[in-house]
Design a protein around this motif. Structure first.
Motif, mmCIF file in Angstrom:
data_model
loop_
_atom_site.group_PDB
_atom_site.id
_atom_site.type_symbol
_atom_site.label_atom_id
_atom_site.label_comp_id
_atom_site.label_asym_id
_atom_site.label_seq_id
_atom_site.Cartn_x
_atom_site.Cartn_y
_atom_site.Cartn_z
ATOM 1 N N CYS A 172 32.234 66.222 31.111
ATOM 2 C CA CYS A 172 32.836 65.096 30.411
ATOM 3 C C CYS A 172 34.349 65.226 30.354
ATOM 4 O O CYS A 172 35.072 64.228 30.448
ATOM 5 N N VAL A 173 34.851 66.462 30.214
ATOM 6 C CA VAL A 173 36.302 66.681 30.150
ATOM 7 C C VAL A 173 36.938 66.384 31.500
ATOM 8 O O VAL A 173 37.946 65.677 31.597
ATOM 9 N N VAL A 174 36.336 66.917 32.565
ATOM 10 C CA VAL A 174 36.866 66.693 33.909
ATOM 11 C C VAL A 174 36.831 65.206 34.242
ATOM 12 O O VAL A 174 37.801 64.642 34.757
ATOM 13 N N SER A 175 35.715 64.569 33.943
ATOM 14 C CA SER A 175 35.574 63.140 34.230
ATOM 15 C C SER A 175 36.603 62.322 33.467
ATOM 16 O O SER A 175 37.189 61.380 34.014
ATOM 17 N N ALA A 176 36.839 62.672 32.210
ATOM 18 C CA ALA A 176 37.814 61.940 31.398
ATOM 19 C C ALA A 176 39.220 62.064 31.966
ATOM 20 O O ALA A 176 39.954 61.071 32.062
ATOM 21 N N VAL A 177 39.592 63.270 32.359
ATOM 22 C CA VAL A 177 40.937 63.496 32.913
ATOM 23 C C VAL A 177 41.122 62.723 34.211
ATOM 24 O O VAL A 177 42.137 62.032 34.414
ATOM 25 N N VAL A 178 40.146 62.830 35.116
ATOM 26 C CA VAL A 178 40.242 62.145 36.407
ATOM 27 C C VAL A 178 40.234 60.631 36.210
ATOM 28 O O VAL A 178 40.970 59.900 36.894
ATOM 29 N N THR A 179 39.428 60.146 35.269
ATOM 30 C CA THR A 179 39.372 58.707 35.010
ATOM 31 C C THR A 179 40.711 58.181 34.521
ATOM 32 O O THR A 179 41.172 57.113 34.956
ATOM 33 N N VAL A 180 41.359 58.906 33.623
ATOM 34 C CA VAL A 180 42.686 58.504 33.132
ATOM 35 C C VAL A 180 43.681 58.468 34.281
ATOM 36 O O VAL A 180 44.497 57.539 34.394
ATOM 37 N N ILE A 181 43.610 59.465 35.158
ATOM 38 C CA ILE A 181 44.508 59.494 36.329
ATOM 39 C C ILE A 181 44.270 58.274 37.213
ATOM 40 O O ILE A 181 45.225 57.632 37.690
ATOM 41 N N ILE A 182 43.005 57.923 37.429
ATOM 42 C CA ILE A 182 42.688 56.771 38.278
ATOM 43 C C ILE A 182 43.216 55.478 37.660
ATOM 44 O O ILE A 182 43.836 54.651 38.349
ATOM 45 N N ILE A 183 42.988 55.288 36.355
ATOM 46 C CA ILE A 183 43.437 54.061 35.696
ATOM 47 C C ILE A 183 44.957 53.939 35.741
ATOM 48 O O ILE A 183 45.498 52.887 36.121
ATOM 49 N N LEU A 184 45.643 55.005 35.366
ATOM 50 C CA LEU A 184 47.112 54.971 35.386
ATOM 51 C C LEU A 184 47.636 54.802 36.810
ATOM 52 O O LEU A 184 48.607 54.070 37.044
ATOM 53 N N GLY A 185 46.978 55.467 37.761
ATOM 54 C CA GLY A 185 47.405 55.337 39.156
ATOM 55 C C GLY A 185 47.212 53.929 39.680
ATOM 56 O O GLY A 185 48.084 53.393 40.388
ATOM 57 N N CYS A 186 46.089 53.299 39.332
ATOM 58 C CA CYS A 186 45.835 51.926 39.771
ATOM 59 C C CYS A 186 46.848 50.955 39.174
ATOM 60 O O CYS A 186 47.352 50.059 39.864
ATOM 61 N N ILE A 187 47.149 51.132 37.895
ATOM 62 C CA ILE A 187 48.137 50.259 37.247
ATOM 63 C C ILE A 187 49.501 50.428 37.892
ATOM 64 O O ILE A 187 50.205 49.455 38.183
ATOM 65 N N GLY A 188 49.878 51.694 38.155
ATOM 66 C CA GLY A 188 51.158 51.959 38.810
ATOM 67 C C GLY A 188 51.224 51.361 40.205
ATOM 68 O O GLY A 188 52.239 50.761 40.590
ATOM 69 N N LEU A 189 50.131 51.496 40.982
ATOM 70 C CA LEU A 189 50.101 50.933 42.326
ATOM 71 C C LEU A 189 50.201 49.411 42.300
ATOM 72 O O LEU A 189 50.888 48.811 43.141
ATOM 73 N N TYR A 190 49.520 48.808 41.354
ATOM 74 C CA TYR A 190 49.546 47.348 41.280
ATOM 75 C C TYR A 190 50.961 46.841 41.029
ATOM 76 O O TYR A 190 51.441 45.937 41.729
ATOM 77 N N PHE A 191 51.647 47.409 40.055
ATOM 78 C CA PHE A 191 52.996 46.942 39.730
ATOM 79 C C PHE A 191 53.997 47.307 40.827
ATOM 80 O O PHE A 191 54.955 46.554 41.061
#
Length: 308
Positions: A172-191
């Motif tokens: 759950c910890v690993v998944s949470a960290v990677v998920t946050v990275i994916i969300i922030l990365g997607c938002i950054g890529l979009y903008f």
């Protein structure tokens, strides 16, 4: 996730009836055999409908596969396949449990289910990396077809993540960290891609330096990130949060009740939150199909309007 607990509870001697709820969660409750079968069949049908929706989305994704780079198309296709496998595997578990399937067989399916569901996060992370490369090297990447290197890297990434998250530390910890990275990365890529798009629309000197293929790749990046990656990872994260809270709540309710044979009312909060999580899971394919995220014509129309 629930394999060990499910086996223990299924083999626990009791005059009550064992019932399998969502997520392979088996409980011992004072209900009739007919109610047990009704609950199991009900959950199985809901899960089959969900898996069928993802299968429909996969068919649409395959039909308009030429609208995206084949590397992304394959990655996202695997994401949808993982959802489909998990759905049908859970439905099979429900029917096996109802008709006397062995605990060993159930545990094998549970194990495959857990590994496959973990692979979804890894594949979404690979999608993020793929879109990042498509943004940084937009022109050269459009014609890139180095399949051998691509497949090797994806297999190593997914295998490494699944092993590390499942066997080396708390998943759950690993998944949470990677998920946050994916969300922030997607938002950054979009903008970032949006900024580039607006720039070549307004800055004439910059527009002359940007090829048509690069403009197309930038627009594709925006659409893929906003209408494919972000909906999947955000909605899936919400499902995980609801399930985690649900598991914690149910554990406390069980601990507060000393009876081995619980009342079905004890699990009403679990069942209600189950349906919230399932609605969120249904929302992933429904959102993408009703928003027409995969219509190839829409991508080309959007491209033409920006170029014009």
């Amino acid at each position: 996730m629930y394999s060990i607990q499910a086996t223990e509870m299924a083999t626990n001697p009791s005059n009550c009836t064992t019932v399998m709820l969502r997520n392979h969660y088996i409980v011992t409750v004072n209900v009739e055999k007919l109610t047990q079968r009704a609950i199991g069949t009900y959950y199985a049908l809901l899960i089959i409908i969900e898996a069928t929706l993802f299968a429909t989305l996969l068919a649409v994704h395959f039909k308009i596969r030429k609208a995206n780079h084949p590397f992304f198309g394959l990655l996202f296709g695997f994401v949808l396949l993982c959802y489909i496998f998990c759905g049908y595997a859970e439905a099979v578990c429900q029917f096996l449990f109802l008709f006397g399937g062995s605990a060993e067989t159930l545990n094998v399916i549970y194990f495959a289910y857990d590994l496959t569901y973990s692979a979804i996060t890894a594949l979404c992370f690979c999608c993020l990396i793929e879109r990042t490369i498509a943004t940084v090297w937009a022109v050269s990447y459009e014609t890139n077809r180095t399949w051998s290197l691509y497949l090797i890297l994806v297999i190593l990434s997914v295998t490494g993540y699944v092993y590390f998250a499942s066997f080396e530390c708390r998943g759950c910890v690993v998944s949470a960290v990677v998920t946050v990275i994916i969300i922030l990365g997607c938002i950054g890529l979009y903008f970032l891609n949006r900024t580039l798009t607006l720039r070549y629309q307004k800055d004439l000197s910059f527009m002359g330096k940007v090829s048509l293929s690069m403009r197309y790749q930038i627009i594709e990046n925006m659409i893929v990130v906003r209408k494919a990656l972000l909906p999947v990872i955000i909605l899936d994260s919400m499902v995980t949060l609801v399930d985690s809270f649900n598991s914690e709540l149910t554990t406390r309710l069980e601990n507060s009740d000393d009876q081995k044979c619980h009342s079905m009312m004890t699990y009403v909060p679990y069942i209600l939150l189950n349906h919230v999580a399932m609605i969120l899971e249904y929302s992933i394919p429904l959102y993408m199909m009703f928003r027409r995220s995969y219509r190839r014509r829409k991508l080309f129309d959007f491209n033409s309007s920006l170029v014009a």
